[in-house]
Write an enzyme that holds these catalytic residues in place. Structure first.
Site, PDB file in Angstrom:
ATOM      1  N   TYR A   1      98.410  76.984  63.868  1.00 45.57           N
ATOM      2  CA  TYR A   1      99.004  77.237  65.191  1.00 45.57           C
ATOM      3  C   TYR A   1      98.859  75.997  66.088  1.00 45.57           C
ATOM      4  CZ  TYR A   1     100.018  79.668  69.605  1.00 45.57           C
ATOM      5  OH  TYR A   1     100.560  80.051  70.819  1.00 45.57           O
TER       6      TYR A   1
ATOM      7  N   SER B   1     101.914  75.543  74.084  1.00 48.84           N
ATOM      8  CA  SER B   1     100.675  76.287  74.355  1.00 48.84           C
ATOM      9  C   SER B   1      99.644  75.289  74.839  1.00 48.84           C
ATOM     10  CB  SER B   1     100.184  76.930  73.052  1.00 48.84           C
ATOM     11  OG  SER B   1      98.871  77.432  73.208  1.00 48.84           O
TER      12      SER B   1
HETATM   13  N1  LIG Z   1     100.332  85.000  74.851  1.00 50.26           N
HETATM   14  C1  LIG Z   1      99.692  83.862  75.009  1.00 50.26           C
HETATM   15  O1  LIG Z   1      98.536  83.831  75.458  1.00 50.26           O
HETATM   16  C2  LIG Z   1     100.372  82.561  74.673  1.00 50.26           C
HETATM   17  C3  LIG Z   1      99.701  81.382  74.996  1.00 50.26           C
HETATM   18  C4  LIG Z   1     100.305  80.164  74.704  1.00 50.26           C
HETATM   19  C5  LIG Z   1     101.534  80.126  74.096  1.00 50.26           C
HETATM   20  N2  LIG Z   1     102.177  81.271  73.780  1.00 50.26           N
HETATM   21  C6  LIG Z   1     103.479  81.164  73.144  1.00 50.26           C
HETATM   22  O2  LIG Z   1     104.434  81.904  73.865  1.00 50.26           O
HETATM   23  C7  LIG Z   1     105.454  82.365  72.977  1.00 50.26           C
HETATM   24  C8  LIG Z   1     105.599  83.870  73.162  1.00 50.26           C
HETATM   25  O3  LIG Z   1     104.369  84.465  72.835  1.00 50.26           O
HETATM   26  P1  LIG Z   1     103.983  85.963  73.188  1.00 50.26           P
HETATM   27  O4  LIG Z   1     102.543  85.957  73.534  1.00 50.26           O
HETATM   28  O5  LIG Z   1     104.976  86.563  74.102  1.00 50.26           O
HETATM   29  O6  LIG Z   1     104.106  86.601  71.716  1.00 50.26           O
HETATM   30  P2  LIG Z   1     104.616  88.013  71.214  1.00 50.26           P
HETATM   31  O7  LIG Z   1     104.089  88.166  69.832  1.00 50.26           O
HETATM   32  O8  LIG Z   1     104.315  89.091  72.197  1.00 50.26           O
HETATM   33  O9  LIG Z   1     106.210  87.805  71.181  1.00 50.26           O
HETATM   34  C9  LIG Z   1     106.790  86.921  70.279  1.00 50.26           C
HETATM   35  C10 LIG Z   1     108.190  87.411  69.988  1.00 50.26           C
HETATM   36  O10 LIG Z   1     108.766  86.495  69.038  1.00 50.26           O
HETATM   37  C11 LIG Z   1     109.435  87.261  68.054  1.00 50.26           C
HETATM   38  N3  LIG Z   1     109.500  86.544  66.783  1.00 50.26           N
HETATM   39  C12 LIG Z   1     108.463  86.157  66.012  1.00 50.26           C
HETATM   40  N4  LIG Z   1     108.924  85.635  64.860  1.00 50.26           N
HETATM   41  C13 LIG Z   1     110.275  85.680  64.912  1.00 50.26           C
HETATM   42  C14 LIG Z   1     111.313  85.305  64.024  1.00 50.26           C
HETATM   43  N5  LIG Z   1     111.041  84.819  62.800  1.00 50.26           N
HETATM   44  N6  LIG Z   1     112.585  85.491  64.404  1.00 50.26           N
HETATM   45  C15 LIG Z   1     112.884  86.028  65.621  1.00 50.26           C
HETATM   46  N7  LIG Z   1     111.955  86.408  66.500  1.00 50.26           N
HETATM   47  C16 LIG Z   1     110.653  86.244  66.146  1.00 50.26           C
HETATM   48  C17 LIG Z   1     108.575  88.521  67.912  1.00 50.26           C
HETATM   49  O11 LIG Z   1     109.257  89.584  67.276  1.00 50.26           O
HETATM   50  C18 LIG Z   1     108.201  88.808  69.345  1.00 50.26           C
HETATM   51  O12 LIG Z   1     109.136  89.635  69.992  1.00 50.26           O
HETATM   52  C19 LIG Z   1     105.020  81.956  71.583  1.00 50.26           C
HETATM   53  O13 LIG Z   1     105.663  80.767  71.214  1.00 50.26           O
HETATM   54  C20 LIG Z   1     103.530  81.723  71.739  1.00 50.26           C
HETATM   55  O14 LIG Z   1     103.024  80.833  70.782  1.00 50.26           O
HETATM   56  C21 LIG Z   1     101.625  82.503  74.050  1.00 50.26           C
END
Ligand SMILES: NC(=O)c1ccc[n+]([C@@H]2O[C@H](COP(=O)([O-])OP(=O)(O)OC[C@H]3O[C@@H](n4cnc5c(N)ncnc54)[C@H](O)[C@@H]3O)[C@@H](O)[C@H]2O)c1
Length: 273
Positions: free
Chosen positions: A161, A148
């Protein structure tokens, strides 16, 4: 979509974690569009079927798994089972992650551990076991961990985080150094503000928060979409990224490039042409 040969992933099998929604769903479909077959994993209760359908529409094979990645001890046996049943693993996308918004003094041991188990422990132990299989199978593996912008710069209310994503950055470089001799690369994608449900439970004035971010992001259009991160993944997962190892690709519309949105306080842009 026509994919130039060096981005072609035909014959590769990719594992994407957290694939039921958000970035993970876009990554899975993007990899399929480039020719990869998929192993998808998400936690019990998450519905992977729409993503399975989207992947199969691209003519690719897709194997969905329901598995809680916070069960760290079960990760290696699960990877062994997937390798045995599905064949050599070429690409690992460690995407699953969780975020919580709370003041530093309100973070309980349980909350800290929850974030670390999913965002750090699972990322490392999945990569550890998958990489061992990649070495044994002699494949030019690709590990892409989703960190991130918060792994590179902190943000208040997200101490656990931020710490978890900082750890992902350094553990990925450690993997790059140790796996490079085996022809396996490890890199991160560091997304900025991408519209997904990850912060849906955050207790804040959402309208004001999102408006502030829209103003803070340099690139026209504000928030990114999950699809905006797919190009970075296809580069790092394919032969096109063969020599990229141990680094991060920031996909944030320029947020980290701009210390302070000074433009807002200056007279409007005027062409000198
Ligand atoms: N959305 C953003 O702005 C953003 C920014 C920077 C980084 N990220 C990173 O990108 C990645 C995806 O984020 P996102 O925004 O799509 O999130 P999201 O919450 O939409 O999706 C995350 C997915 O991970 C799954 N998950 C969570 N815990 C789990 C577990 N214990 N076992 C199996 N699956 C699990 C959830 O069920 C979900 O489907 C993450 O690592 C997040 O930190 C997101």
């Amino acid at each position: 979509m026509t994919v130039p040969p060096s981005f072609d992933l035909s014959g590769r099998l990719a594992v994407v974690t957290g694939a039921a929604r958000g970035l993970g769903a876009a990554f899975a479909v993007g990899l399929a569009s480039a020719g990869a077959d998929l192993v998808l994993v998400d936690r019990p209760g998450a519905d992977l079927s729409p993503v399975v359908a989207a992947v199969t529409r691209h003519g690719r094979t897709c194997h969905p798994y329901s598995f809680d990645l916070s069960d760290t001890a079960a990760i290696a046996p699960w990877v062994d089972e997937v390798r045995r049943d599905r064949g050599p693993l070429h690409i690992l996308v460690n995407n699953a992650g969780v975020a919580r918004l709370e003041h530093f003094n309100e973070i309980t041991v349980a909350a800290w551990r929850e974030v670390m188990r999913v965002n750090v422990d699972a990322v490392f132990f999945l990569a550890q076991r998958v990489a061992e299989h990649m070495i044994a199978d002699g494949v030019p593996g690709r590990i892409v961990n989703i960190s991130s912008k918060n792994g590179l710069m902190a943000e208040a209310g997200l101490a656990h985080y931020n710490a978890s994503k900082g750890a992902v950055e350094l553990l990925t470089r450690s993997l790059a150094a140790e796996l490079g001799p085996h022809g396996i690369t490890a890199n991160t994608i560091a997304p900025g503000m991408i519209a997904t449900p990850i912060d849906g439970d955050f207790s804040l004035d959402r309208q004001a928060f999102e408006a502030a971010w829209e103003e803070r992001i340099p690139l026209r259009g504000g928030y990114g979409t999950p699809d905006d991160c797919v190009g970075a993944l296809l580069l790092l997962a394919s032969d096109a990224g063969r020599y990229i190892n141990g680094t991060h690709l920031v996909v944030d519309g320029g947020v980290l490039a701009d210390q302070m949105p000074r433009l807002r306080f200056m007279p409007p842009y005027r062409s000198t042409l």
